[in-house]
Design an enzyme around this catalytic site. Structure first.
Site, PDB file in Angstrom:
ATOM      1  N   GLY A  62       0.788  -1.227   0.000  1.00  0.00           N
ATOM      2  CA  GLY A  62       0.000   0.000   0.000  1.00  0.00           C
ATOM      3  C   GLY A  62       0.818   1.274   0.000  1.00  0.00           C
ATOM      4  O   GLY A  62       0.409   2.279  -0.567  1.00  0.00           O
ATOM      5  N   HIS A 105     -13.631   9.977 -16.917  1.00  0.00           N
ATOM      6  CA  HIS A 105     -13.038  10.066 -18.255  1.00  0.00           C
ATOM      7  C   HIS A 105     -11.845  11.026 -18.292  1.00  0.00           C
ATOM      8  O   HIS A 105     -11.814  12.032 -17.594  1.00  0.00           O
ATOM      9  CB  HIS A 105     -14.089  10.509 -19.278  1.00  0.00           C
ATOM     10  CG  HIS A 105     -14.608  11.896 -19.004  1.00  0.00           C
ATOM     11  ND1 HIS A 105     -13.999  13.019 -19.503  1.00  0.00           N
ATOM     12  CD2 HIS A 105     -15.651  12.319 -18.255  1.00  0.00           C
ATOM     13  CE1 HIS A 105     -14.648  14.091 -19.094  1.00  0.00           C
ATOM     14  NE2 HIS A 105     -15.666  13.694 -18.324  1.00  0.00           N
ATOM     15  N   HIS A 110      -1.922   6.219  -5.279  1.00  0.00           N
ATOM     16  CA  HIS A 110      -2.872   5.330  -4.595  1.00  0.00           C
ATOM     17  C   HIS A 110      -4.155   6.109  -4.342  1.00  0.00           C
ATOM     18  O   HIS A 110      -4.151   7.108  -3.626  1.00  0.00           O
ATOM     19  CB  HIS A 110      -2.266   4.865  -3.264  1.00  0.00           C
ATOM     20  CG  HIS A 110      -3.107   3.888  -2.521  1.00  0.00           C
ATOM     21  ND1 HIS A 110      -2.625   3.180  -1.468  1.00  0.00           N
ATOM     22  CD2 HIS A 110      -4.396   3.499  -2.664  1.00  0.00           C
ATOM     23  CE1 HIS A 110      -3.572   2.387  -0.969  1.00  0.00           C
ATOM     24  NE2 HIS A 110      -4.663   2.588  -1.697  1.00  0.00           N
TER      25      HIS A 110
END
Length: 196
Positions: free
Chosen positions: A53, A120, A129
């Site tokens: 992570g 988009h 992240h």
């Protein structure tokens, strides 16, 4: 979570690499195979999915794999939605129920966590992240090694610089520079980030 995605995709998972755990211990009922030294010995026999992570640590392991010639796997959970025109780099992980919409680009080693939405034309930098339920409006730019906290939102057309942290629940309403920590609604700079 990354092993769970691989298993859900019907892949064989041999085990985990972890330089802090003892070889032979088990996680998710799978063995700890060893640390980076194990990878150097067995590099031609395996592919690696990045289950780390912390952005900088994930970047270091990615570069080690690249140096060793190890194939990095891009994993997409079966319940995630990724548009056909979206582009995903090597080592990207897309978690359950995440959405990546048309013409979005996600660079190498990034994590799009559970329920995150990338609208988009967004660009996600390498090793960024997006935490669970983070939401990006259309045409957002997120810099390399940046972390968006739980349920953070970035309004359409805004940019978040490199190595920046956006706090949980924050709403980014204007561009954010690199190497800062922002929080709140609207998001405001709380402090500078220390150099690595």
């Amino acid at each position: 979570m990354v092993a769970d995605i691989a298993l859900a995709r019907g892949m064989t998972v041999a085990g985990f690499l972890d330089d802090r755990a003892l070889e032979g211990q088990r996680v998710f009922d799978l063995p700890i195979l060893g640390g980076p030294a194990w990878l150097e010995v067995c590099r031609s026999e395996v592919s690696v999915a990045l289950g780390i992570g912390e952005n900088r640590a994930r970047c270091r392991i990615y570069k080690l794999c690249e140096r060793l010639g190890v194939t990095l796997v891009t994993l997409i959970h079966p319940t995630a939605t990724v548009a056909a025109s979206a582009q995903l780099g090597a080592g990207v992980v897309v978690m359950a129920q995440a959405v990546i919409n048309p013409d979005a680009r996600v660079a190498n080693g990034a994590i799009i966590n559970s329920g995150a939405i990338v609208e988009h034309d967004c660009e996600i930098g390498a090793f960024a992240h997006l935490s669970p339920n983070a939401t990006l409006g259309g045409n957002v730019r997120v810099g390399a090694l940046t972390h968006l906290g739980l349920a953070a939102s970035v309004l359409p057309g805004k940019a978040v610089g490199e190595e920046t942290v956006v706090g949980a629940g924050a709403v980014v309403t204007s561009d954010v520079p690199s190497r800062v920590v922002v929080a709140g609604v609207p998001a405001r700079i709380q402090r500078q980030r220390e150099e690595p």
